[in-house]
Each structure stands twice: as structure tokens, then as C-alpha cells.
Design a protein around this motif. Structure first.
Motif, PDB file in Angstrom:
ATOM      1  N   UNK A 155       0.790  -1.219   0.000  1.00  0.00           N
ATOM      2  CA  UNK A 155       0.000   0.000   0.000  1.00  0.00           C
ATOM      3  C   UNK A 155       0.825   1.275   0.000  1.00  0.00           C
ATOM      4  N   UNK A 156       2.050   1.201   0.463  1.00  0.00           N
ATOM      5  CA  UNK A 156       2.926   2.375   0.480  1.00  0.00           C
ATOM      6  C   UNK A 156       3.426   2.719  -0.918  1.00  0.00           C
ATOM      7  N   UNK A 157       3.385   1.753  -1.841  1.00  0.00           N
ATOM      8  CA  UNK A 157       3.978   1.961  -3.157  1.00  0.00           C
ATOM      9  C   UNK A 157       2.964   1.975  -4.290  1.00  0.00           C
ATOM     10  N   UNK A 158       1.979   1.089  -4.246  1.00  0.00           N
ATOM     11  CA  UNK A 158       0.967   1.024  -5.290  1.00  0.00           C
ATOM     12  C   UNK A 158      -0.291   1.716  -4.780  1.00  0.00           C
ATOM     13  N   UNK A 159      -0.601   2.850  -5.335  1.00  0.00           N
ATOM     14  CA  UNK A 159      -1.744   3.633  -4.878  1.00  0.00           C
ATOM     15  C   UNK A 159      -2.994   3.256  -5.665  1.00  0.00           C
ATOM     16  N   UNK A 160      -4.112   3.248  -4.977  1.00  0.00           N
ATOM     17  CA  UNK A 160      -5.395   2.885  -5.573  1.00  0.00           C
ATOM     18  C   UNK A 160      -6.217   4.148  -5.798  1.00  0.00           C
ATOM     19  N   UNK A 161      -6.800   4.258  -6.985  1.00  0.00           N
ATOM     20  CA  UNK A 161      -7.619   5.422  -7.310  1.00  0.00           C
ATOM     21  C   UNK A 161      -8.690   5.001  -8.311  1.00  0.00           C
ATOM     22  N   UNK A 162      -9.362   5.984  -8.895  1.00  0.00           N
ATOM     23  CA  UNK A 162     -10.284   5.754  -9.999  1.00  0.00           C
ATOM     24  C   UNK A 162     -10.092   6.883 -10.994  1.00  0.00           C
ATOM     25  N   UNK A 163     -10.430   6.618 -12.251  1.00  0.00           N
ATOM     26  CA  UNK A 163     -10.283   7.633 -13.291  1.00  0.00           C
ATOM     27  C   UNK A 163     -11.635   8.259 -13.589  1.00  0.00           C
ATOM     28  N   UNK A 164     -11.690   9.595 -13.514  1.00  0.00           N
ATOM     29  CA  UNK A 164     -12.936  10.319 -13.744  1.00  0.00           C
ATOM     30  C   UNK A 164     -12.784  11.285 -14.912  1.00  0.00           C
ATOM     31  N   UNK A 165     -13.903  11.618 -15.521  1.00  0.00           N
ATOM     32  CA  UNK A 165     -13.912  12.649 -16.551  1.00  0.00           C
ATOM     33  C   UNK A 165     -14.361  13.962 -15.917  1.00  0.00           C
ATOM     34  N   UNK A 166     -14.258  15.042 -16.673  1.00  0.00           N
ATOM     35  CA  UNK A 166     -14.606  16.352 -16.127  1.00  0.00           C
ATOM     36  C   UNK A 166     -16.103  16.621 -16.123  1.00  0.00           C
ATOM     37  N   UNK A 167     -16.905  15.607 -16.441  1.00  0.00           N
ATOM     38  CA  UNK A 167     -18.347  15.754 -16.300  1.00  0.00           C
ATOM     39  C   UNK A 167     -18.756  15.901 -14.837  1.00  0.00           C
ATOM     40  N   UNK A 168     -17.850  15.621 -13.922  1.00  0.00           N
ATOM     41  CA  UNK A 168     -18.159  15.736 -12.495  1.00  0.00           C
ATOM     42  C   UNK A 168     -18.264  17.187 -12.043  1.00  0.00           C
ATOM     43  N   UNK A 169     -17.790  18.133 -12.866  1.00  0.00           N
ATOM     44  CA  UNK A 169     -17.828  19.554 -12.486  1.00  0.00           C
ATOM     45  C   UNK A 169     -19.132  20.198 -12.930  1.00  0.00           C
ATOM     46  N   UNK A 170     -19.703  21.010 -12.034  1.00  0.00           N
ATOM     47  CA  UNK A 170     -20.903  21.772 -12.383  1.00  0.00           C
ATOM     48  C   UNK A 170     -20.538  22.965 -13.249  1.00  0.00           C
ATOM     49  N   UNK A 171     -19.397  23.552 -12.966  1.00  0.00           N
ATOM     50  CA  UNK A 171     -18.874  24.647 -13.782  1.00  0.00           C
ATOM     51  C   UNK A 171     -17.360  24.666 -13.617  1.00  0.00           C
ATOM     52  N   UNK A 172     -16.688  25.236 -14.614  1.00  0.00           N
ATOM     53  CA  UNK A 172     -15.226  25.253 -14.571  1.00  0.00           C
ATOM     54  C   UNK A 172     -14.649  26.599 -15.002  1.00  0.00           C
ATOM     55  N   UNK A 173     -15.516  27.585 -15.227  1.00  0.00           N
ATOM     56  CA  UNK A 173     -15.029  28.895 -15.670  1.00  0.00           C
ATOM     57  C   UNK A 173     -15.661  29.998 -14.828  1.00  0.00           C
ATOM     58  N   UNK A 174     -14.798  30.909 -14.325  1.00  0.00           N
ATOM     59  CA  UNK A 174     -13.331  30.791 -14.257  1.00  0.00           C
ATOM     60  C   UNK A 174     -12.932  29.690 -13.287  1.00  0.00           C
ATOM     61  N   UNK A 175     -11.722  29.184 -13.376  1.00  0.00           N
ATOM     62  CA  UNK A 175     -11.341  28.013 -12.593  1.00  0.00           C
ATOM     63  C   UNK A 175     -11.594  28.129 -11.093  1.00  0.00           C
ATOM     64  N   UNK A 176     -11.363  29.287 -10.523  1.00  0.00           N
ATOM     65  CA  UNK A 176     -11.496  29.421  -9.071  1.00  0.00           C
ATOM     66  C   UNK A 176     -12.923  29.233  -8.583  1.00  0.00           C
ATOM     67  N   UNK A 177     -13.913  29.382  -9.464  1.00  0.00           N
ATOM     68  CA  UNK A 177     -15.322  29.224  -9.066  1.00  0.00           C
ATOM     69  C   UNK A 177     -15.814  27.792  -9.240  1.00  0.00           C
ATOM     70  N   UNK A 178     -14.947  26.925  -9.679  1.00  0.00           N
ATOM     71  CA  UNK A 178     -15.360  25.567 -10.011  1.00  0.00           C
ATOM     72  C   UNK A 178     -15.869  24.811  -8.790  1.00  0.00           C
TER      73      UNK A 178
END
Length: 356
Positions: A155-178
Motif C-alpha cells: 500500500x505504500x507503493x501502489x496507490x489505488x484510485x479511480x479515473x474520472x472525466x470532467x463531467x463531475x464539475x458543475x462549472x469550470x469557468x473561471x477556474x477558481x469558481x469551479x
């Protein structure tokens, strides 16, 4: 074929010893930020050993595999110079989520059985939509795979995650308001973020300026998408954006910061530009985007200056069995192993002249 083990060690113990040696070796290696996605949906692709030789030839030392393809993993055995993201296919998540022993079998068959492959991340699912019937299985699968990896003392070396697309964002412009979409926050996003924080794992994210540009050519310039804008395009408070890639990555950083994920690293697990089949899809534009991407990610983003963004270019070789037509033309190489255009993966000699 029967296997023999020395020193009366059990197979898992041998695997652990080999992986510990790999870890020590990898700590000594220079850390490059660029890898390539290795898709296999083609009926004219070179063999796995040929592809790994191609990667060695062109200094590609990180690969993303979308599933634990046995032929590819066998070809990678002993090649510690290439680190690997390996995916758990979407359709396997329900079984892994429901049964920890299924997760243990997956780790044993696809990780421990390849103890001399340099695994870096396990991507549990690829771009599963929060509205999909598979969404409830993402975090339980991540937890069970992580438990199996931890039980193997990896577990210290092989990290577990998942791959997501940017459809998870409600808004992305401007970036700070995302922000993330409110309807998926408690059921999908926060459990994923909590897992990543707890286990110090990165978020794997698909970042495609091409799709943002091609869906809105009125408001997004080609130069902004290709990293060729001569000056700032978007000013967001103290942050200035000269390219769309940075804006998209930082939009996700901003959303993470609002959900307890300030320290979650983003690994761009897919990004690229097609050379045919759609809007502005030329060999030259593909070359410009991908070569600029490779050079640029070493610099970080405005919100994370100086911190390289680990990034995987999609795709290694054109895949002729994908659809629609656009999906067939993302490769850096043709199936005959010839490069489509000049490029280099050596950050010490990044002058677009190595692959030719």
C-alpha cells in the motif's frame, strides 16, 4: 507449469520480496512526468513485446493499461524502467465491491503474479459516470482493492484510485469558481475524495482541451487549446491562464479544495489531440498539442506552480476498432510502429526532434 521457490518461502512472500526490491530500485530512478496510454482496440496492432520495445526506444517510461492484459504484463516483466497504471475493468466492479475475496484474487492474479512489473497505480474503473448503475460500486471496490494491496504490504507503493472525466464539475469557468455537481456530491464525490485523502492517493482525471474546444469554437480559440496563445487569455484573480489545459486542471483543484481535497494530487490519466476525424484534427495540430503538453506539464499550473503534473498522453497507437471515426486517430504511432510526427519524451532534450 510448476513453480519452485527457494528458501522455503511461500509465493506471496517471494512476491513481497521482489516488490520491495523494485521499490528500492525505483527510488533511485529519475522521475519523469509523462506517460502514454496503451489501448488495444485494434486488429492490426504490433505484439506486446514489440510495443514495449517501442516504448524503450523512444524513452517512454510510464504506461497506462486499461485492463490487466496478460500478454502486456508478461512483456513488461523485469522492465523496471517502465512504471504502470493498470485498470480494473468497469464490469468487474460489482463483484469486487461485494466480496473482499474477489478483490484479493484480482490482486493476486494481476499484481502479485507479476512481482517484477513496476506497478504505480491501480485505476478502479474508467470514467464511470456518477449517474451510471456502476457508480455505487466505485468506492467499495477501491476500498477492497486497497485492503488487498495493503495485506500484501504494497500500500505504500501502489496507490489505488479511480479515473474520472470532467463531467463531475458543475462549472469550470473561471477556474477558481469551479465546484462539483451538487447532485453527486454526497453520494459519489465526497466518498471518493475521502478515500484519496485517507490513503494519500491521487485523483486520476481525463483532461481534454480538444473536446472543450471542438464543442465551443465560438468562445474558445484554437491557440488557447493548443498551448500557442502568445499571452494571457483568462485572468482569474491572481491566476493567469495562457492555455486551456491548465485552466481545466486548476478548475478541478479548486473543486477539490472545496470538498476537503486540498492535498489531493491530480494525475492526468488521459489527454491528447486526434489527427483526423473531427474539427481541427490535423497531424500538425496533434503534433503541436502533444509536444507542447509534454513540455508544459513539467512547469505545473498557476495554482500549483513548479509542481509537475503527471500526465498520460492518449494514445500510443491508433486503434482501428474504436468508434466513431474520431476515436481511431489519437495515436502517436501508426500500427506499423512509425511515428506520425516528430516528438520527444526526453525532458532534457525537448526540441520536438527525437521521434522522426
Amino acid at each position: 507449469m510448476a513453480k519452485s521457490y527457494c528458501l522455503h518461502q511461500s509465493p506471496p512472500a517471494i512476491a513481497e520480496m521482489l516488490l520491495l526490491l523494485i521499490s528500492a530500485f525505483c527510488l533511485l530512478m529519475a522521475d519523469a512526468s509523462i506517460g502514454v496510454c496503451y489501448g488495444t482496440l485494434g486488429d492490426n496492432l504490433p505484439s506486446a513485446p514489440q510495443v514495449i520495445a517501442l516504448c524503450n526506444k523512444y524513452n517512454i517510461n510510464r504506461l497506462r493499461l486499461y485492463n490487466p492484459n496478460q500478454a502486456i504484463l508478461k512483456a513488461l516483466k523485469g522492465n523496471l524502467s517502465i512504471s504502470v497504471i493498470v485498470g480494473v475493468p468497469n464490469e468487474e466492479l460489482p463483484g469486487i465491491a461485494r466480496n473482499p475475496s474477489t478483490a484479493k484474487s484480482w490482486v493476486r492474479n494481476n499484481i502479485l503474479n507479476y512481482a517484477n512489473v513496476n506497478f504505480r497505480y491501480i485505476a478502479v474503473g474508467n470514467e464511470i459516470s456518477p449517474s451510471s448503475n456502476l457508480a455505487p460500486y466505485v468506492v467499495p471496490s477501491m476500498e477492497n482493492i486497497h485492503s488487498a494491496i495493503s495485506a500484501a504490504r504494497l500500500g505504500y507503493r501502489i496507490k489505488v484510485s479511480t479515473s474520472l472525466s470532467m463531467e463531475i464539475l458543475a462549472r469550470s469557468y473561471p477556474p477558481s469558481t469551479s465546484v462539483f455537481k451538487s447532485e453527486i456530491l454526497s453520494s459519489f464525490i465526497i466518498p471518493i475524495v475521502n478515500f484519496l485523502v485517507k490513503n494519500q492517493s491521487p485523483l486520476l482525471l481525463s483532461v481534454y482541451p480538444y473536446f472543450a474546444f471542438s464543442s465551443n469554437t465560438k468562445d474558445i480559440s484554437l491557440a488557447y487549446a493548443l498551448f500557442t496563445s502568445p499571452s494571457t487569455v483568462v485572468k482569474d484573480g491572481n491566476y493567469e491562464y495562457q492555455n486551456l489545459f491548465d485552466a481545466m486542471v486548476d478548475a478541478t483543484h479548486a473543486a477539490l479544495e472545496k470538498t476537503g481535497g486540498t492535498n489531493v494530487e491530480i494525475v492526468v490519466s488521459e489527454s491528447g489531440w486526434p489527427s483526423a476525424g473531427g474539427t481541427a484534427t490535423t497531424l500538425e495540430n496533434a503534433r503541436i498539442y502533444n509536444s507542447n503538453l509534454i513540455k508544459h506539464v513539467e512547469k505545473g499550473t498557476p495554482r500549483r506552480p513548479g509542481k509537475p503534473v503527471e500526465t498520460y498522453v492518449f494514445d500510443l497507437i491508433d486503434e482501428n476498432q474504436k468508434s466513431p471515426e474520431l476515436e481511431k486517430h489519437w495515436g502517436l504511432f501508426l500500427p506499423n510502429q512509425q511515428p506520425k510526427y516528430p516528438m520527444t519524451f526526453d525532458k532534457n532534450t525537448m526540441n520536438d526532434s527525437i521521434i522522426s
